[in-house]
Structure formats: C-alpha cells, structure tokens
Design an enzyme around this catalytic site. Sequence first.
Site, PDB file in Angstrom:
ATOM      1  N   ARG A  19     -14.751 -67.247  21.122  1.00  0.00           N
ATOM      2  CA  ARG A  19     -13.565 -68.003  21.539  1.00  0.00           C
ATOM      3  C   ARG A  19     -13.872 -69.477  21.819  1.00  0.00           C
ATOM      4  O   ARG A  19     -13.309 -70.085  22.721  1.00  0.00           O
ATOM      5  CB  ARG A  19     -12.920 -67.347  22.749  1.00  0.00           C
ATOM      6  CG  ARG A  19     -11.411 -67.392  22.628  1.00  0.00           C
ATOM      7  CD  ARG A  19     -10.715 -66.392  23.469  1.00  0.00           C
ATOM      8  NE  ARG A  19     -10.633 -65.103  22.829  1.00  0.00           N
ATOM      9  CZ  ARG A  19      -9.989 -64.067  23.336  1.00  0.00           C
ATOM     10  NH1 ARG A  19      -9.391 -64.164  24.487  1.00  0.00           N
ATOM     11  NH2 ARG A  19      -9.949 -62.931  22.699  1.00  0.00           N
ATOM     12  N   ARG A  78      -8.682 -72.268  24.967  1.00  0.00           N
ATOM     13  CA  ARG A  78      -7.950 -73.054  25.968  1.00  0.00           C
ATOM     14  C   ARG A  78      -8.794 -73.879  26.922  1.00  0.00           C
ATOM     15  O   ARG A  78      -8.253 -74.720  27.639  1.00  0.00           O
ATOM     16  CB  ARG A  78      -7.027 -72.129  26.770  1.00  0.00           C
ATOM     17  CG  ARG A  78      -5.826 -71.680  25.960  1.00  0.00           C
ATOM     18  CD  ARG A  78      -5.168 -70.501  26.595  1.00  0.00           C
ATOM     19  NE  ARG A  78      -6.110 -69.391  26.610  1.00  0.00           N
ATOM     20  CZ  ARG A  78      -5.894 -68.232  27.237  1.00  0.00           C
ATOM     21  NH1 ARG A  78      -4.813 -68.064  27.929  1.00  0.00           N
ATOM     22  NH2 ARG A  78      -6.793 -67.275  27.165  1.00  0.00           N
ATOM     23  N   ARG A 121      -1.589 -76.544  21.182  1.00  0.00           N
ATOM     24  CA  ARG A 121      -0.758 -75.401  21.591  1.00  0.00           C
ATOM     25  C   ARG A 121       0.546 -75.821  22.274  1.00  0.00           C
ATOM     26  O   ARG A 121       1.481 -75.027  22.336  1.00  0.00           O
ATOM     27  CB  ARG A 121      -1.575 -74.482  22.497  1.00  0.00           C
ATOM     28  CG  ARG A 121      -2.635 -73.675  21.738  1.00  0.00           C
ATOM     29  CD  ARG A 121      -2.040 -72.439  21.056  1.00  0.00           C
ATOM     30  NE  ARG A 121      -1.767 -71.392  22.023  1.00  0.00           N
ATOM     31  CZ  ARG A 121      -0.572 -71.065  22.468  1.00  0.00           C
ATOM     32  NH1 ARG A 121       0.502 -71.686  22.021  1.00  0.00           N
ATOM     33  NH2 ARG A 121      -0.426 -70.108  23.359  1.00  0.00           N
ATOM     34  N   ASP A 127      -6.795 -64.092  14.961  1.00  0.00           N
ATOM     35  CA  ASP A 127      -6.855 -63.087  16.024  1.00  0.00           C
ATOM     36  C   ASP A 127      -7.058 -61.720  15.406  1.00  0.00           C
ATOM     37  O   ASP A 127      -6.678 -61.495  14.252  1.00  0.00           O
ATOM     38  CB  ASP A 127      -5.568 -63.095  16.859  1.00  0.00           C
ATOM     39  CG  ASP A 127      -5.802 -62.436  18.202  1.00  0.00           C
ATOM     40  OD1 ASP A 127      -6.290 -63.116  19.123  1.00  0.00           O
ATOM     41  OD2 ASP A 127      -5.547 -61.225  18.319  1.00  0.00           O
ATOM     42  N   TYR A 144      -4.685 -50.993  20.882  1.00  0.00           N
ATOM     43  CA  TYR A 144      -3.621 -51.998  21.068  1.00  0.00           C
ATOM     44  C   TYR A 144      -2.294 -51.509  20.520  1.00  0.00           C
ATOM     45  O   TYR A 144      -1.238 -51.693  21.123  1.00  0.00           O
ATOM     46  CB  TYR A 144      -3.987 -53.310  20.366  1.00  0.00           C
ATOM     47  CG  TYR A 144      -4.727 -54.287  21.251  1.00  0.00           C
ATOM     48  CD1 TYR A 144      -4.079 -54.912  22.324  1.00  0.00           C
ATOM     49  CD2 TYR A 144      -6.066 -54.585  21.036  1.00  0.00           C
ATOM     50  CE1 TYR A 144      -4.749 -55.803  23.142  1.00  0.00           C
ATOM     51  CE2 TYR A 144      -6.747 -55.474  21.852  1.00  0.00           C
ATOM     52  CZ  TYR A 144      -6.081 -56.084  22.902  1.00  0.00           C
ATOM     53  OH  TYR A 144      -6.746 -56.950  23.723  1.00  0.00           O
TER      54      TYR A 144
HETATM   55  C1  LIG Z   1      -9.546 -58.329  21.978  1.00  0.00           C
HETATM   56  C2  LIG Z   1      -9.424 -59.553  21.097  1.00  0.00           C
HETATM   57  C3  LIG Z   1      -8.242 -60.287  20.831  1.00  0.00           C
HETATM   58  N1  LIG Z   1      -8.570 -61.319  19.984  1.00  0.00           N
HETATM   59  C4  LIG Z   1      -9.909 -61.285  19.702  1.00  0.00           C
HETATM   60  C5  LIG Z   1     -10.457 -60.166  20.358  1.00  0.00           C
HETATM   61  C6  LIG Z   1     -11.882 -59.704  20.236  1.00  0.00           C
HETATM   62  C7  LIG Z   1     -12.790 -60.444  21.142  1.00  0.00           C
HETATM   63  C8  LIG Z   1     -12.588 -60.095  22.604  1.00  0.00           C
HETATM   64  O1  LIG Z   1     -12.897 -58.962  22.984  1.00  0.00           O
HETATM   65  O2  LIG Z   1     -12.133 -60.982  23.321  1.00  0.00           O
HETATM   66  C9  LIG Z   1     -10.685 -62.158  18.817  1.00  0.00           C
HETATM   67  C10 LIG Z   1     -10.352 -63.589  18.753  1.00  0.00           C
HETATM   68  N2  LIG Z   1      -9.282 -64.251  19.302  1.00  0.00           N
HETATM   69  C11 LIG Z   1      -9.361 -65.579  18.978  1.00  0.00           C
HETATM   70  C12 LIG Z   1     -10.460 -65.768  18.123  1.00  0.00           C
HETATM   71  C13 LIG Z   1     -10.690 -67.088  17.417  1.00  0.00           C
HETATM   72  C14 LIG Z   1     -11.983 -67.582  17.143  1.00  0.00           C
HETATM   73  C15 LIG Z   1     -12.819 -67.989  18.340  1.00  0.00           C
HETATM   74  O3  LIG Z   1     -13.533 -67.109  18.857  1.00  0.00           O
HETATM   75  O4  LIG Z   1     -12.826 -69.199  18.673  1.00  0.00           O
HETATM   76  C16 LIG Z   1     -11.116 -64.545  18.024  1.00  0.00           C
HETATM   77  C17 LIG Z   1     -12.407 -64.202  17.292  1.00  0.00           C
HETATM   78  C18 LIG Z   1      -8.441 -66.642  19.403  1.00  0.00           C
HETATM   79  C19 LIG Z   1      -7.608 -66.420  20.593  1.00  0.00           C
HETATM   80  N3  LIG Z   1      -6.877 -65.297  20.905  1.00  0.00           N
HETATM   81  C20 LIG Z   1      -6.175 -65.530  22.045  1.00  0.00           C
HETATM   82  C21 LIG Z   1      -6.432 -66.850  22.511  1.00  0.00           C
HETATM   83  C22 LIG Z   1      -5.794 -67.515  23.715  1.00  0.00           C
HETATM   84  C23 LIG Z   1      -4.316 -67.580  23.526  1.00  0.00           C
HETATM   85  C24 LIG Z   1      -3.685 -68.936  23.548  1.00  0.00           C
HETATM   86  O5  LIG Z   1      -4.059 -69.878  22.827  1.00  0.00           O
HETATM   87  O6  LIG Z   1      -2.682 -69.034  24.267  1.00  0.00           O
HETATM   88  C25 LIG Z   1      -7.326 -67.426  21.593  1.00  0.00           C
HETATM   89  C26 LIG Z   1      -7.875 -68.821  21.600  1.00  0.00           C
HETATM   90  C27 LIG Z   1      -5.239 -64.555  22.661  1.00  0.00           C
HETATM   91  C28 LIG Z   1      -5.666 -63.148  22.760  1.00  0.00           C
HETATM   92  N4  LIG Z   1      -5.993 -62.340  21.701  1.00  0.00           N
HETATM   93  C29 LIG Z   1      -6.395 -61.120  22.180  1.00  0.00           C
HETATM   94  C30 LIG Z   1      -6.260 -61.127  23.590  1.00  0.00           C
HETATM   95  C31 LIG Z   1      -6.590 -59.986  24.512  1.00  0.00           C
HETATM   96  C32 LIG Z   1      -5.783 -62.393  23.933  1.00  0.00           C
HETATM   97  C33 LIG Z   1      -5.384 -62.872  25.286  1.00  0.00           C
HETATM   98  C34 LIG Z   1      -6.591 -63.065  26.133  1.00  0.00           C
HETATM   99  C35 LIG Z   1      -6.691 -64.459  26.608  1.00  0.00           C
HETATM  100  O7  LIG Z   1      -5.711 -64.920  27.183  1.00  0.00           O
HETATM  101  O8  LIG Z   1      -7.753 -65.078  26.406  1.00  0.00           O
HETATM  102  C36 LIG Z   1      -6.874 -60.003  21.332  1.00  0.00           C
END
Ligand SMILES: Cc1c2[nH]c(c1CCC(=O)O)Cc1[nH]c(c(CCC(=O)O)c1C)Cc1[nH]c(c(CCC(=O)O)c1C)Cc1[nH]c(c(C)c1CCC(=O)O)C2
Length: 363
Positions: A31, A35, A44, A82, A158
């Site tokens: 990630r 943010r 965003r 994602d 999910y």
């Molecule tokens: C479970 C999972 C998800 N998404 C992902 C996983 C596996 C990794 C892990 O276990 O965390 C994988 C993921 N999600 C994102 C990436 C992009 C590449 C990177 O790593 O920079 C990757 C590789 C962007 C993201 N995916 C998300 C964000 C934040 C949301 C935003 O921009 O508002 C980002 C940058 C949102 C997301 N997406 C997901 C969740 C649970 C959330 C909310 C959690 C949070 O708030 O951080 C599902």
Amino acid sequence: MAHEFPPLKNDLLLRAARGEKTERAPVWVMRQAGRYLPEFREVRKSHEFFEVCRTPALATEVTLQPIRRYSGLLDASIIFSDILVIPQAMGMEVLMNPGPSFPEPLDTPADISKLNKVVDVEKELGYVFKAITQTRIALAGEVPLIGFCGAPWTLFAYMIEGGGSKFFQKSKTWIFKYPEESKALLMRIADVCVDFLVGQAKAGAQLLQVFDSWAGELSPHDFDIFSLPTLVHISTNVRKRLAAENLPSPPMTLFAKGANYALASLADSAGYDTLGLDWQIDPAEARRLVKGKVALQGNMDPNVLYGGRDAIEGAVKRICAGFAVDGGPQAWIANLGHGITPGVDPEDLRWFFECVHKYSARS
Ligand SMILES: Cc1c2[nH]c(c1CCC(=O)O)Cc1[nH]c(c(CCC(=O)O)c1C)Cc1[nH]c(c(CCC(=O)O)c1C)Cc1[nH]c(c(C)c1CCC(=O)O)C2
C-alpha cells in the site's frame, strides 16, 4: 501482444525473488501508493477510489507517486488497483466508503447463480492491463512493476461477509455447511485469478503477488482444504498458460497473512518463488521453516513506523540480521508485515528505506 519496454535499470527485486544474493536487500511496502501520501489524498479529493482504479492515467499517476518521492530508495512499484476488482468482474457491486462494502453479498449457494457465468477478463478488467502497460512505460525502467490479485479464500470471504469481518461467521458457515459448493466457488474464483494474472504478465507486470489476507482465519486443516488447492491451481496454471505462449513467467509471491502455521508446506508445494511474512514470526524461524526453498518478503510490524526514528532503526537492524544468509542479504525482499496505514509520516517511511539500505548492505 508483445510490448517494447524501456530496459530495467534496477533488478534487485527480481534477483532476490529468484533466491540470489544481492548487494543489499530490495525494499518496497504494501500500500505504498496510499493515504499517508498528501499527493494521493489530493488525487482522491476529486476522484472516487474505483474511478482511480479504472482510469489508467490516474492509476499510473498514483502508482508513480511513491517512486518519485522516494527516488533511489524504492526498488519496486505495485500497480494501483484493489483485490476486489475480481468480485466486480464476477458481477458483484462493491463500494468503498471508506472500507469495502457489498450491497448484495452472497447469502446462500443459491446466490451463486447471480454471478456472471463466464467472466471475460479482458472486457471486465482490461483497464488494469492498460494501466500496467502505461505505468511500465512511464516508469522508464527505474524499478520493476508488480501486478497482483486477491486469493480465492480472501475474495470468497469478502463476497459472503459483504465487507470486513471480525468473526467470519457467514463465510465459515459456508465452508462447514456447504463444503462442496464452497470448493466449487473457490475454484471458479481461482480460474478468474489465473486469467487476470496471465493478462497482467502479458501487459507488462514483472512480478505477480497473490494476497491471501485472511488466510490466518482458517485452521491449518481447513487452510489445506479451502485455500491451498486454489493457490496451487493459480501458480501452476499461470506458469502453464504463459509457457504455452512461449512467454517467460514472472516470479510469483504469495502473502498468506496469519498462515505462518503453513510456511513449511507452502515452501514445499505451493509453487511460489517468494512467501510474504506478517510480523508474527521471527525472521530466523521463518528461514528455518522454509529451508532455503523460497525467498522471503517482510516483515516489520507496520506500527513500528509510529514509534519514531530510533524504534524504526532498531527494528530494521534486527530484521536485516534475522534474514541474512552467511552474513549478507540473499533471497530477501524487505517490506512491512502488512500495508502501511494512513497516519504514518512519509518522512518516517523514508527513514525506514534509508535504514534498510544501510543495514542490509553486504560489507
Ligand atoms: C484486503 C485487501 C484489500 N485490498 C488489498 C488487500 C490485500 C492486502 C491487505 O491485506 O491489505 C490490496 C491492495 N489495495 C490497494 C493496493 C494498491 C497497491 C499498493 O499496495 O500501493 C493493493 C495491493 C489500494 C488501496 N485499497 C484501499 C485503499 C485506501 C482507500 C482509499 O483510497 O480511500 C488503497 C490505497 C481500500 C481497501 N481495499 C481493501 C480494504 C480492506 C480497504 C480498506 C482498508 C483501508 O482503509 O486501508 C481490500
């Protein structure tokens, strides 16, 4: 579809993933486009989360943000997307507000009929392939680009829970009450994962990572039944499909969070080059369990980044020593044990990178 890309100038990540010795450990963080970066929050402000995923120019821009900011310190980029784009491709609606939520989760196996019968990955997820190709070009060979997908068990959970979950009661009800229907759905998801990863490799992804974020919710016994076969299906078939087209397979990483109980068997038989580690295992113990069969990635507790410079330096020093083979870095990709969280000061992350460069260097 063969692309001409600028030559790669930094192959530390790929060499470490293949088990080679490196002059220092390659480093990136899960990630890293997220943010905690003000420039990401700026994008965003005017674009919804999935709009960024679906618009190749925006996905490229945010993928490059950490590479620009930490120029010379980061050794990999990961395409902005994602894991939940697969449930979307299978016909489910997914919102991000701010965590993921599914307005109509799968309630019983009868709901499987609501999913798309066939998933045309090119049509549904072609925007990811476009973003990968454009990002590869924009990176100009600076660092390799990682493609990824969610693992079937995590996506299945999910799709049934309808979002995050504390107790996984609904998805566990499925596997224990409807094991055959569950296995069939898990394999259907696995087939989409295969198409998706093959497409990402063809579009230019140089390493592929599978995220089984909820692997740790299963008992070792149930992991072997409901997750492992799908993970093997993915690694085997991605390589087979690419080989059938005379294309090289990128190295593959599996991050099965919380599944340290399965490390030895994953190293033996899951078919991945690298295993990602959360912070709940000691690096030397992980090395012992995998017996040199795979490379390792990880594993600093992401919350150490809130502990200030001394805490970060101490943890990095310990981890570098713990993963070292014959006194130097080999088959190790430095990373956090999970994604970086929004409150981290980007300058503290820079310090983490600097410490990895310093303490992992072969003397
Ligand atoms: C479970 C999972 C998800 N998404 C992902 C996983 C596996 C990794 C892990 O276990 O965390 C994988 C993921 N999600 C994102 C990436 C992009 C590449 C990177 O790593 O920079 C990757 C590789 C962007 C993201 N995916 C998300 C964000 C934040 C949301 C935003 O921009 O508002 C980002 C940058 C949102 C997301 N997406 C997901 C969740 C649970 C959330 C909310 C959690 C949070 O708030 O951080 C599902």
